[in-house]
Structure formats: C-alpha cells, structure tokens
Write a protein that holds these residues in place. Structure first.
Motif, short mmCIF file in Angstrom:
data_model
loop_
_atom_site.label_atom_id
_atom_site.label_comp_id
_atom_site.label_asym_id
_atom_site.label_seq_id
_atom_site.Cartn_x
_atom_site.Cartn_y
_atom_site.Cartn_z
N PHE A 151 5.22 -4.68 -2.19
CA PHE A 151 4.05 -3.88 -1.79
C PHE A 151 2.91 -4.80 -1.32
O PHE A 151 2.30 -4.58 -0.27
CB PHE A 151 3.59 -3.02 -2.96
N TYR B 203 1.22 -5.20 2.46
CA TYR B 203 -0.19 -5.07 2.81
C TYR B 203 -0.62 -6.25 3.70
O TYR B 203 -1.27 -6.05 4.74
CB TYR B 203 -1.07 -5.03 1.56
N ALA C 272 1.11 0.58 1.95
CA ALA C 272 0.56 -0.79 1.99
C ALA C 272 0.40 -1.27 3.42
O ALA C 272 -0.63 -1.87 3.78
CB ALA C 272 1.49 -1.73 1.22
#
Length: 507
Positions: free
Chosen positions: A287, A291, A415
């Motif tokens: 995750f 991002y 994300a």
C-alpha cells in the motif's frame, strides 16, 4: 478424487503430464489471451487517455482560454482523483447500506461479482466517453470542475476492476505479464495522446472551437464507440469466452482451482476479510509503495507535456517529444513483466525497475541543459510505469479468498489515487522547469519503493517458512472428521485464505 486433485497431478509443473494435455492447456490460455487482453488493454488505454489528456489540452491553450490560474488548474485535476475514491465508496455503500459509515469509505469494486464485468465495464466506458466529450464544450472554470468531478465518479472503478477481473482468469504466476499488457497501454496512451494532440490542434477554429476542445470531443466519441462494442466483447467468466471449447473451459477452471482453491464463489462478504486485508503487514507495505508510485506515475502522466514545454520547446514540439519516453515505458513494462512471471518473482523486478527511476530523477535534478533534462525522462517514465504492473500483481497474488483479494486490490487503488492527488500539487508553473523540490521527492519515493520491496520480500520469506513449520498447528482446528483432506479441506482454505500453510506467498 475431486477434479482439482486430479488436475493437481496434471498441472504444467507436475511430473507425468502428457504432451496432449500440455498442448491443450497452452492452446486454451492463448485463446484466453486473444479474447480478454485486447479488450482490457483498449479499455485501460482509453481510461488513462481520457483522464490525462487535460495535460495535452493545457499545452494546447486550455488554461489560457478559460483564464485559469495554476491553483484552479490543479483543482480541476485533483477533483477527478477525489471522486475516483468516492465512487467506490458508493459502490460499497450500495451493497451494504446498513453497515457503519467508516466501511462505506473503503473503496472496493465489490459490485463486479454481483453485476458482472460484461455489463459493468462497458457501461462505465460508454458513460465516461460521453462525459469526456462534454469537456470540449466547457467555457468556464466551474464547468470544467463539474465535468471532471463526474468523470472521476464514473471512471474510478476501472483500474481495480480490471486487475480483479484478470485474477479470475489467470493463475498467480501468469498475472504480472497480463496486468503489464493492459497497463502498458498507459504508456501507449501517453504516446498516442501527444501524437493525437499535435494533430488535433490543427483543428483550432473548426466549428468556432479551439484545438483543445477538439482533443476532448474526438477522444471522448471514440471511447463511446469502444464502450458500446464492449457489451459484445467482455466475458464475465472463463465459461463465457466464446472461442473456447467445453474441454478448454474445464481445464482453465480446474487450473485456477488448483492455483487458488478458494477461487470458487463459496465465500460471502464479511468485514472479517476486510480487516484481515487492512491489517496484513504485506498489504500495508505494498500500500505504501503504491502511494509513492501513484505520486510519481500520475505526476509524469499529467504533467510531462508541460514539463517538456517549460524546458523551452514549442507547444507542438512538446506534444511530439512527450511520445518517446512513453514508448520506452511501454517496452520496459512488457519485458520486465515477462521476466517477473517467467521466474515468478516480484521484489527483484520492482527494485530493478525503480532503480531506473532513481537514475532518471537524479539526472533531471543535475541536468545543465534542456536536452539532458529531456533525456532523463527516458529513465523516469519506464522506471515508474513499468513498476506498476509488477506491484499490482504482487498485491493480488498474496491475498485470498475473493473478498480479501478484492479489498487488497482496492487498497492499492486508493493508495495510487491518493498519490495522484498529491501529484497534482507538485508542479506549479512558477517552480519550473527545474521543479527541484518535486524532483527530490520523486527521487526519494523511487528509492523508498526499492527499500519497501526488499522489506516485503524478507517478511514474506519468513512467513512462508513459519507457515510450513507450524503447518500441523495451523490446520489442527480443521482436521476433525473422517472426510477431511490433508490440507483441512475447503473450510480451511476459505477461512485461512493466504494464511493457509499450503499457500505460498509470491516473493
């Protein structure tokens, strides 16, 4: 002996597989590729093209004609990503309206199974094609914000939906290359977008509309046409693929059951699976990587034409020069994903590709002329774009059963789009063409993705070893009864999912 057990002894990796069986399986997978991948590739190409063509429109005069400040332009770009997140919350809420609000905020394409991709995906593409066309009719800042918001509302489910869709057609070891095939269209869309924009800009004044308006109108109308065709082309399951014989359909479904015993739709939605995904360390690490990847990826996708323009090239030349890095990204994406699937590894390709991005951003940071700065983009774009399919496959590979996998893929999506929101505020015109702070941030994020891949690989290796060591203890609660198999049966697979000791995490 069940079909799955029979096939387990006749899988491609098993000893004693006859040549006839090998040929049948290869033929079935090849047919599946021809039936599914071209359509999904076109869908995602148009998704990325229609999302990012605002960057080309900006170079063609959008910002000047509408009288937008840099801040207003950034809001127009940002609002799409915000509504990308909202739309999947709405999907979740529609199915589980009586659940607490906090869970309605979790973006997930859970309606894909309920409605079916054969209906949902073409509908979304057709509607957003109409919305993109309407972008060409806006005459004010407020109008552009409104249209971009609705576009994000409709386009949001496509990326996680395609990943989840493909994971129901291919084994875990095959997924990275297939994700790369459709995701490489993002690179192609960057290339085509520049070429198309350069050509369409010549329509400036036709119908009393500026060239940037025709970019939206023509590309939107094409999306509508493809969306309508999609109703006849998108199968919901391997059983629905028209070109396959019944024997080929059987072998495809059985190999999926062997690869992931929990793939059969025997599970039901529960928040326990959502929590297990959200709290899984390997999901959290990926995750974070998503991002950082989303920040760099959307930054390049949305602002590369503007970056080239600010280096000192003319608007038309900037559109054309933006093609080269995306073409390079296309080839690197396919090559890296091929080797990722060939050797069934994810961490090493992720780290290796991200190293290209580190080199590219370091070059851009230290470039002393516009040609070196432009050349650095041939490292930046491949180093960012080629990472995404491998990381997407990694997230999907290591989450089971269905709703845990759907949640994990959705978390990757949230994300990535959160990174997209961040990216829209990193390129104010007054900081160009150097964008020192943004370039340093991109460099750091690319380096941290390498670190994250290494940490995740170490964690997954330890988890595989621990599950094997504690196999008997983990399966003990599922071994009661005379008809229970040595792996605890379907109940063990459905409840444990990727925590089952016989489930090997992909590293």
């Amino acid at each position: 002996m069940s079909d799955a057990e029979k096939f387990r002894t006749s899988s491609p990796s098993a000893v004693g597989l006859t040549e006839k069986e090998r040929l049948l399986e290869r033929k079935a997978v090849r047919k599946l590729d021809y039936a599914v991948l071209p359509v999904m590739t076109m869908f995602y190409l148009l998704s990325f093209l229609d999302r990012a063509n605002i960057g080309n429109a900006r170079v063609a005069g959008l910002q000047k004609d509408l009288g937008l400040t840099d801040h207003q332009y950034q809001i127009c770009v940002t609002v799409l990503f915000v509504y990308n997140l909202f739309v999947c919350s709405s999907q979740f809420q529609a199915e589980w309206l009586d659940r607490p609000y906090i869970f309605a905020e979790l973006p997930a394409n859970l309606l894909l199974r309920k409605i079916g991709p054969g209906l949902l995906m073409p509908t979304l593409l057709t509607i957003w094609g109409v919305i993109v066309t309407l972008q060409g009719l806006v005459t004010s800042y407020a109008g552009l914000v409104a249209v971009r918001a609705v576009l994000g509302l409709v386009e949001g489910p496509m990326f996680p939906g395609i990943v989840l869709f493909l994971s129901g057609f291919y084994t875990r070891a095959e997924l990275s290359l297939r994700v790369a095939v459709f995701f490489s269209s993002a690179s192609l869309s960057g290339a085509f977008s520049g070429l198309l924009a350069a050509a369409i800009m010549n329509m400036d004044g036709v119908g009393n509309k500026p060239g940037w308006a025709w970019i939206f109108i023509l590309e939107g109308l094409f999306s509508v046409c493809v969306g309508i065709a999609g109703f006849f082309l998108v199968p919901s399951t391997p059983r629905d693929v028209l070109f396959l014989t019944e024997e080929e359909k059987d072998i495809l479904l059985r190999r999926l059951e062997v690869d992931r015993p929990s793939i059969n739709p025997a599970d039901h939605f529960s928040f326990k699976e959502v929590f297990r995904s959200v709290l899984s360390p390997h999901v959290i690490m990926v995750f974070i990587c998503f991002y950082m990847l989303g920040t760099t990826l959307y930054g390049l996708g949305l602002f590369l034409p503007s970056l080239v323009n600010q280096l000192g090239f003319s608007p038309v030349k900037s559109q054309l020069l933006s093609v080269g890095p995306f073409v390079a990204g296309f080839f690197v994406t396919l090559i890296s994903a091929f080797f990722s699937d060939r050797y069934n590894v994810r961490a090493i390709p992720t780290a290796a590709i991200s190293t290209l991005a580190v080199i590219g951003f370091a070059m851009y940071l230290r470039a002393d002329n516009k040609y070196v700065a432009y050349g650095s983009m041939f490292f930046c774009v491949p180093g960012v774009y080629a990472t995404a399919p491998v990381v997407s496959a990694w997230m999907s590979n290591n989450s089971e059963p269905y709703y845990r996998r759907a949640t994990s893929i959705a978390l990757g999506f949230i994300a990535t789009n959160s990174g997209g929101i961040t990216s829209t505020w990193l390129y104010p015109t007054k900081q160009g063409p150097r964008f020192t702070r943004t370039t340093i941030l991109n460099l750091m994020f690319s380096a941290l993705i390498i670190v994250g891949a290494g940490l995740n690989a170490v964690y997954l290796t330890r988890m595989n070893a621990r599950k094997q060591k504690d196999r008997a203890k983990i399966l003990a609660p599922y071994m009661e009864g005379s008809d229970v198999k040595g792996d605890g049966g379907m109940r063990a697979w459905m409840e444990l999912g990727d925590r089952h000791p016989d489930f090997r995490y992909t590293i």
